[in-house]
Every structure is written in structure tokens, then in C-alpha cells.
Motif scaffolding. Structure first.
Motif, PDB file in Angstrom:
ATOM      1  N   SER A   1       0.549  -1.285  -0.147  1.00 41.12           N
ATOM      2  CA  SER A   1      -0.011  -0.007  -0.456  1.00 41.12           C
ATOM      3  C   SER A   1       0.838   1.266  -0.166  1.00 41.12           C
ATOM      4  N   TYR A   2       1.926   1.048  -0.840  1.00 43.90           N
ATOM      5  CA  TYR A   2       2.804   2.669  -1.151  1.00 43.90           C
ATOM      6  C   TYR A   2       3.231   2.712  -1.748  1.00 43.90           C
ATOM      7  N   SER A   3       2.886   4.196  -2.206  1.00 43.21           N
ATOM      8  CA  SER A   3       3.694   4.731  -3.578  1.00 43.21           C
ATOM      9  C   SER A   3       4.450   5.184  -4.157  1.00 43.21           C
ATOM     10  N   THR A   4       5.609   5.403  -2.872  1.00 45.60           N
ATOM     11  CA  THR A   4       6.533   5.676  -3.295  1.00 45.60           C
ATOM     12  C   THR A   4       7.854   4.650  -2.420  1.00 45.60           C
ATOM     13  N   LEU A   5       9.118   4.478  -3.281  1.00 45.91           N
ATOM     14  CA  LEU A   5       9.652   3.374  -2.343  1.00 45.91           C
ATOM     15  C   LEU A   5      10.159   4.364  -0.701  1.00 45.91           C
ATOM     16  N   ALA A   6      10.599   5.480  -1.130  1.00 49.74           N
ATOM     17  CA  ALA A   6      10.427   6.337   0.200  1.00 49.74           C
ATOM     18  C   ALA A   6       9.016   6.255   1.572  1.00 49.74           C
ATOM     19  N   GLN A   7       8.820   6.580   1.258  1.00 52.90           N
ATOM     20  CA  GLN A   7       7.099   6.410   1.427  1.00 52.90           C
ATOM     21  C   GLN A   7       7.069   4.441   2.325  1.00 52.90           C
ATOM     22  N   CYS A   8       7.316   4.157   1.980  1.00 56.91           N
ATOM     23  CA  CYS A   8       7.395   1.748   2.380  1.00 56.91           C
ATOM     24  C   CYS A   8       8.929   1.797   3.143  1.00 56.91           C
ATOM     25  N   GLN A   9      10.243   2.724   2.798  1.00 58.32           N
ATOM     26  CA  GLN A   9      11.051   2.447   4.108  1.00 58.32           C
ATOM     27  C   GLN A   9      11.077   3.844   5.436  1.00 58.32           C
ATOM     28  N   MET A  10      10.052   4.375   4.915  1.00 54.90           N
ATOM     29  CA  MET A  10      10.345   5.239   6.425  1.00 54.90           C
ATOM     30  C   MET A  10       8.827   3.988   7.368  1.00 54.90           C
ATOM     31  N   SER A  11       8.340   3.160   6.654  1.00 58.62           N
ATOM     32  CA  SER A  11       6.979   3.323   7.344  1.00 58.62           C
ATOM     33  C   SER A  11       7.943   1.477   7.721  1.00 58.62           C
ATOM     34  N   ALA A  12       8.887   1.041   7.636  1.00 57.44           N
ATOM     35  CA  ALA A  12       9.613  -0.095   7.758  1.00 57.44           C
ATOM     36  C   ALA A  12      11.263   0.353   8.591  1.00 57.44           C
ATOM     37  N   SER A  13      11.471   1.415   9.076  1.00 57.49           N
ATOM     38  CA  SER A  13      12.139   1.978   9.967  1.00 57.49           C
ATOM     39  C   SER A  13      12.029   1.307  10.731  1.00 57.49           C
ATOM     40  N   GLY A  14      13.152   1.050  11.675  1.00 58.19           N
ATOM     41  CA  GLY A  14      12.808   0.061  13.083  1.00 58.19           C
ATOM     42  C   GLY A  14      12.360  -1.127  13.233  1.00 58.19           C
ATOM     43  N   ARG A  15      12.054  -1.317  11.929  1.00 54.04           N
ATOM     44  CA  ARG A  15      11.271  -2.836  11.890  1.00 54.04           C
ATOM     45  C   ARG A  15      12.237  -3.798  11.725  1.00 54.04           C
ATOM     46  N   SER A  16      11.643  -4.954  11.249  1.00 53.70           N
ATOM     47  CA  SER A  16      11.928  -6.685  10.763  1.00 53.70           C
ATOM     48  C   SER A  16      11.601  -6.773   9.431  1.00 53.70           C
ATOM     49  N   ALA A  17      11.969  -4.874   8.716  1.00 50.87           N
ATOM     50  CA  ALA A  17      10.811  -5.854   7.324  1.00 50.87           C
ATOM     51  C   ALA A  17      12.153  -4.641   5.934  1.00 50.87           C
ATOM     52  N   MET A  18      11.275  -5.329   5.098  1.00 48.90           N
ATOM     53  CA  MET A  18      11.952  -4.660   3.534  1.00 48.90           C
ATOM     54  C   MET A  18      11.213  -4.611   2.973  1.00 48.90           C
ATOM     55  N   CYS A  19      11.563  -3.324   1.879  1.00 49.14           N
ATOM     56  CA  CYS A  19      10.516  -2.850   0.862  1.00 49.14           C
ATOM     57  C   CYS A  19      10.576  -3.528  -0.552  1.00 49.14           C
ATOM     58  N   TYR A  20      10.218  -3.604  -1.509  1.00 48.12           N
ATOM     59  CA  TYR A  20      10.684  -3.487  -2.949  1.00 48.12           C
ATOM     60  C   TYR A  20       8.731  -3.732  -3.876  1.00 48.12           C
ATOM     61  N   ARG A  21       9.585  -3.730  -5.421  1.00 49.53           N
ATOM     62  CA  ARG A  21       9.046  -2.827  -6.312  1.00 49.53           C
ATOM     63  C   ARG A  21       7.498  -4.276  -6.170  1.00 49.53           C
ATOM     64  N   ASP A  22       6.789  -4.264  -6.156  1.00 46.94           N
ATOM     65  CA  ASP A  22       5.662  -5.549  -6.594  1.00 46.94           C
ATOM     66  C   ASP A  22       5.627  -5.387  -7.834  1.00 46.94           C
TER      67      ASP A  22
END
Length: 129
Positions: A52-73
Motif C-alpha cells: 500500500s505504498y506509492s513511493t519507495l521512500a514512503q515504504c522505507q519510512m514505514s519499515a524503519s526500525g522494524r524487521s521489514a524490507m521494501c520491494y517493487r511489486d
């Protein structure tokens, strides 16, 4: 309790139950399906993905400090750089998956005919004399 109080309670609860049932039976309008280009995979005891993220930066901000990774769908249908794609749902819309739009539950189909054993004609054997 006397019978009048009991009747009132029964009538009150039946009216309440009927109103809840009628509220649940009202169909909701079809919703547009929105696809976003970036997803976040969160690694917890029960891992999940959130696309549910429009940009990679938006996803990375949400993943910050968590055990998570962002990727292009990889299944994103929009053109590169577009923040999201709105798709109209297939008719009829179902949250449970695909429904054949030509399906008619009241359609009567022909019953198959009786199965008869096909008798084959045996050729006569001609004996050479």
C-alpha cells in the motif's frame, strides 16, 4: 417476572435482532481496487506483506526500525512513476474471488438422456470353400 415483562423483553430483543439482521443484509456498493507499486514484507512470528505504498521512500519510512524490507511489486500493472492504479472490479464483485458474470443459479439445464447399451453389428465371417 410476570408475563407482561417477559413479553416486553422478548419483543425488545426480537426487534433488536431484526434490526441488526436487516443492517447486515444491505449490500455494500462495489469498491474500486487500488494497486500500489511498492510492498513491504514484515518479518514477525506471522510474516505478512503490505502493498500500500506509492513511493519507495514512503515504504522505507514505514519499515524503519522494524524487521521489514521494501520491494517493487513485480505484478504492478501501472506505468513506471505512477503512484497507484485504480482498477474497476469485475462484475459482480465478490471479496471471495472470481465469479463468472454469466452464472445464473436459476438456469435449468437439460438432464442427460438415458444411456442405452450400443449394440454393434457383427460381421458375418465368410469361410473360403
Amino acid at each position: 417476572m410476570n408475563t407482561m415483562t417477559t413479553r416486553r423483553l422478548v419483543l425488545t430483543f426480537s426487534a433488536l435482532g431484526l434490526s441488526l439482521l436487516m443492517g447486515a443484509a444491505v449490500p455494500s456498493p462495489a469498491q474500486a481496487l487500488i494497486e500500489y507499486p511498492y510492498c513491504m514484507k514484515v518479518y514477525t512470528r506471522a510474516p505478512y506483506e503490505d502493498c500500500s505504498y506509492s513511493t519507495l521512500a514512503q515504504c522505507q519510512m514505514s519499515a524503519s526500525g522494524r524487521s521489514a524490507m521494501c520491494y517493487r511489486d513485480p505484478f504492478y500493472a501501472g506505468r513506471p512513476g505512477s503512484p497507484y492504479v485504480i482498477k474497476q472490479p469485475r462484475v459482480p464483485y465478490s471479496p471471495f474471488g472470481n465469479i463468472d458474470p454469466d452464472y445464473d443459479p436459476y438456469r435449468v439445464t437439460q438432464a442427460p438422456g438415458p444411456h442405452r447399451a450400443i449394440r454393434h453389428k457383427h460381421k458375418r465371417k465368410h469361410h473360403a470353400r
